[in-house]
Design an enzyme around this catalytic site. Structure first.
Site, PDB file in Angstrom:
ATOM      1  N   LYS A   1       8.478  -0.864   5.135  1.00 48.43           N
ATOM      2  CA  LYS A   1       8.221  -0.518   6.707  1.00 48.43           C
ATOM      3  C   LYS A   1       8.136  -1.417   7.520  1.00 48.43           C
ATOM      4  O   LYS A   1       8.231  -1.078   8.704  1.00 48.43           O
ATOM      5  CB  LYS A   1       6.936   0.575   6.529  1.00 48.43           C
ATOM      6  CG  LYS A   1       5.855  -0.190   5.744  1.00 48.43           C
ATOM      7  CD  LYS A   1       4.656   0.896   5.636  1.00 48.43           C
ATOM      8  CE  LYS A   1       3.649   0.350   4.496  1.00 48.43           C
ATOM      9  NZ  LYS A   1       2.665   1.391   3.972  1.00 48.43           N
TER      10      LYS A   1
ATOM     11  N   LYS B   1      13.305  -4.678  -1.536  1.00 50.95           N
ATOM     12  CA  LYS B   1      12.875  -3.206  -1.535  1.00 50.95           C
ATOM     13  C   LYS B   1      12.766  -2.734  -0.027  1.00 50.95           C
ATOM     14  O   LYS B   1      12.693  -3.553   0.858  1.00 50.95           O
ATOM     15  CB  LYS B   1      11.620  -3.211  -2.101  1.00 50.95           C
ATOM     16  CG  LYS B   1      10.519  -3.759  -1.284  1.00 50.95           C
ATOM     17  CD  LYS B   1       9.338  -3.515  -1.950  1.00 50.95           C
ATOM     18  CE  LYS B   1       8.057  -3.849  -1.094  1.00 50.95           C
ATOM     19  NZ  LYS B   1       6.575  -3.483  -1.194  1.00 50.95           N
TER      20      LYS B   1
ATOM     21  N   LYS C   1       3.497 -12.470   1.477  1.00 50.66           N
ATOM     22  CA  LYS C   1       3.017 -12.035   2.879  1.00 50.66           C
ATOM     23  C   LYS C   1       2.419 -13.596   3.506  1.00 50.66           C
ATOM     24  O   LYS C   1       2.614 -13.654   4.863  1.00 50.66           O
ATOM     25  CB  LYS C   1       1.951 -11.213   2.977  1.00 50.66           C
ATOM     26  CG  LYS C   1       2.110  -9.525   2.915  1.00 50.66           C
ATOM     27  CD  LYS C   1       1.182  -8.580   3.101  1.00 50.66           C
ATOM     28  CE  LYS C   1       1.876  -7.235   2.982  1.00 50.66           C
ATOM     29  NZ  LYS C   1       0.861  -6.206   2.931  1.00 50.66           N
TER      30      LYS C   1
HETATM   31  P1  TYM Z   1       1.561   0.597   0.280  1.00 50.19           P
HETATM   32  O1  TYM Z   1       0.863   1.177   1.281  1.00 50.19           O
HETATM   33  O2  TYM Z   1       2.053  -0.818   0.629  1.00 50.19           O
HETATM   34  O3  TYM Z   1       2.746   1.412  -0.332  1.00 50.19           O
HETATM   35  C1  TYM Z   1       2.093   2.890  -0.739  1.00 50.19           C
HETATM   36  C2  TYM Z   1       2.832   3.357  -2.099  1.00 50.19           C
HETATM   37  O4  TYM Z   1       4.248   3.335  -1.763  1.00 50.19           O
HETATM   38  C3  TYM Z   1       4.872   2.327  -2.990  1.00 50.19           C
HETATM   39  N1  TYM Z   1       6.128   1.629  -2.262  1.00 50.19           N
HETATM   40  C4  TYM Z   1       7.145   1.915  -2.986  1.00 50.19           C
HETATM   41  N2  TYM Z   1       7.635   2.619  -4.036  1.00 50.19           N
HETATM   42  C5  TYM Z   1       9.042   2.459  -4.164  1.00 50.19           C
HETATM   43  N3  TYM Z   1      10.074   1.722  -3.391  1.00 50.19           N
HETATM   44  C6  TYM Z   1       9.514   1.166  -2.165  1.00 50.19           C
HETATM   45  N4  TYM Z   1      10.325   0.551  -1.547  1.00 50.19           N
HETATM   46  C7  TYM Z   1       8.339   1.269  -1.927  1.00 50.19           C
HETATM   47  N5  TYM Z   1       7.562   0.752  -1.000  1.00 50.19           N
HETATM   48  C8  TYM Z   1       6.148   1.030  -1.187  1.00 50.19           C
HETATM   49  C9  TYM Z   1       3.753   1.317  -3.159  1.00 50.19           C
HETATM   50  O5  TYM Z   1       4.204   0.938  -4.547  1.00 50.19           O
HETATM   51  C10 TYM Z   1       2.539   2.342  -3.293  1.00 50.19           C
HETATM   52  O6  TYM Z   1       2.561   3.099  -4.428  1.00 50.19           O
HETATM   53  N6  TYM Z   1      -2.015  -1.654  -1.910  1.00 50.19           N
HETATM   54  C11 TYM Z   1      -1.582  -0.488  -1.662  1.00 50.19           C
HETATM   55  C12 TYM Z   1      -2.441   0.632  -1.354  1.00 50.19           C
HETATM   56  C13 TYM Z   1      -3.555   0.888  -2.386  1.00 50.19           C
HETATM   57  C14 TYM Z   1      -3.727   1.493  -3.429  1.00 50.19           C
HETATM   58  C15 TYM Z   1      -5.050   1.436  -3.847  1.00 50.19           C
HETATM   59  C16 TYM Z   1      -2.619   2.155  -4.208  1.00 50.19           C
HETATM   60  C17 TYM Z   1      -4.883   0.507  -1.965  1.00 50.19           C
HETATM   61  N7  TYM Z   1      -5.758   0.769  -2.890  1.00 50.19           N
HETATM   62  C18 TYM Z   1      -5.387   1.955  -5.044  1.00 50.19           C
HETATM   63  C19 TYM Z   1      -3.227   2.413  -5.602  1.00 50.19           C
HETATM   64  C20 TYM Z   1      -4.743   2.544  -6.131  1.00 50.19           C
HETATM   65  C21 TYM Z   1      -0.250  -0.639  -0.654  1.00 50.19           C
HETATM   66  O7  TYM Z   1      -0.331  -1.511   0.267  1.00 50.19           O
HETATM   67  O8  TYM Z   1       0.462   0.178  -0.879  1.00 50.19           O
END
Ligand code: TYM
Length: 345
Positions: free
Chosen positions: A216, A213, A112
């Site tokens: 969004k 990957k 990022k």
């Molecule tokens: P975030 O919002 O980017 O994504 C949410 C979840 O979706 C999964 N994900 C994917 N899985 C498979 N293929 C993809 N292309 C893909 N894109 C996204 C991510 O692995 C995630 O599980 N930091 C985290 C949010 C968070 C969190 C936490 C997660 C904050 N606190 C505590 C677990 C526990 C995040 O930005 O996810």
């Protein structure tokens, strides 16, 4: 007593079938056997600039998506991160145990910010270093510190298991490190969590580029299928997805585009990926795409049927009840943490 799981999604951009496959789909299954907490991490979202009205709108949207995906508020607590203040309090305390080196190595930060501290030698020339310094000075502290807040989310609840996509595994590693560091210094306080990644959903790739990957924030909307895409649009996106050379439907690393389509199929239909691949023996890419596009359109129709049936009021009620439950657990934990840190009560 049931073991606890915790996970979250940021209310930023369009949620897509990658988020569904990597996260939500697992959650729905795991809520049956774990004590589950699922969070909408709005404090994480503000590490990049957000329009306040938009953030409010998206937070509510994601709450509805959790419910539409099948998270059952009778089984799981659903809540908004900023409604439970203990997250930010613990994040601050964990900051004081975190080293810069713990954070500079985070892949997501490198991606990022475009800053790779571990490879600083490659910046070589003076001009490069100057450019590098400029970029470093412009990156927000929140973006850098983001994984510490995530560690706080997880550790507050004695979380045993964190179901995520594989891009979050490194962040869960940091939570493990910080739990151990805190426990070693102040006495056994935090459970050391484990991440849980589901094979087919670990990393759903972009439909327009199966080597990156699904995201969004992708430039083209043909990268992803958003959970709120019209079913016909979802169908079209599958038909337009890139494929590999050859014509046989096989599940192998050498065929990343096919592998990705088969993974998506497996997730949506809940059928092991090998069985899906077997059912296409003797058939071609066009057959796979046609069948998968039907599956995607059906999934989106069902999902959106649930989503649009939810009222704002009902959803807010669920989130409030979830926050009350989460706060009870979090405030107990913070009492212990404050005590151990030596804060006057
Ligand atoms: P975030 O919002 O980017 O994504 C949410 C979840 O979706 C999964 N994900 C994917 N899985 C498979 N293929 C993809 N292309 C893909 N894109 C996204 C991510 O692995 C995630 O599980 N930091 C985290 C949010 C968070 C969190 C936490 C997660 C904050 N606190 C505590 C677990 C526990 C995040 O930005 O996810």
């Amino acid at each position: 007593m049931k073991q606890r799981i915790f996970s979250g999604i940021q209310p930023s951009g369009n949620l897509h079938i990658g988020n569904y496959g990597g996260a939500m789909k697992q959650w729905v299954q795991l809520q049956e056997s774990f004590d589950a907490l699922f969070c909408i991490v709005d404090l994480h979202a503000i590490t990049v600039a957000q329009d306040p009205e938009m953030l409010r709108k998206r937070t509510l949207e994601i709450a509805k998506m959790y419910l539409a995906a099948g998270i059952d508020p009778k089984k799981s607590a659903l809540f908004v991160q900023s409604h439970v203040r203990e997250h930010t309090e613990l994040a601050w305390i964990l900051n004081t145990l975190t080293r810069n080196g713990d954070l500079t190595k985070m892949t997501q930060f490198k991606d990022k910010s475009g800053l790779d501290f571990e490879n600083i030698e490659s910046w070589g020339t003076k001009e490069n270093l100057q450019q590098w310094k400029k970029e470093f000075n412009a990156v927000g502290v929140g973006l850098f510190d983001y994984p510490v807040l995530m560690a706080a989310d997880i550790l507050l609840y004695d979380t045993a298991v964190v179901p995520v996509g594989d891009d979050q595994v490194q962040h869960v590693e940091l939570a493990r490190t910080l739990a151990r560091r805190f426990n070693a210094r102040f006495g056994e306080t935090f459970v050391v969590p484990e991440s849980k990644v589901r094979r087919e959903g670990a990393r759903i790739m972009g439909l327009d580029n199966p080597l990156k990957k699904m995201s969004k924030s992708a430039a083209s909307e043909f990268n992803f299928i958003a959970l709120l895409d019209e079913p016909e649009k979802g169908r079209k996106k599958i038909m337009k997805a890139v494929t590999d050379s050859g014509s046989e439907v096989v599940y192998e690393d050498e065929k990343p585009a096919l592998k990705n389509l088969l993974n998506i199929f497996s997730l949506l239909e809940d059928i092991p990926v090998d069985d899906i691949a077997r059912s296409f023996v003797g058939k071609g890419y066009a057959d796979l795409k046609r069948a998968l596009s039907d599956s995607v359109a059906n999934f989106l129709t069902r999902f959106q049927h649930n989503y649009f049936a939810l009222s704002d009021e009902e959803t807010l009620r669920v989130m409030k009840a979830g926050a009350d439950r989460a706060r009870t657990i979090a405030s107990e934990k913070m009492k212990i943490v404050r005590e151990r840190m030596g804060f006057l009560s």
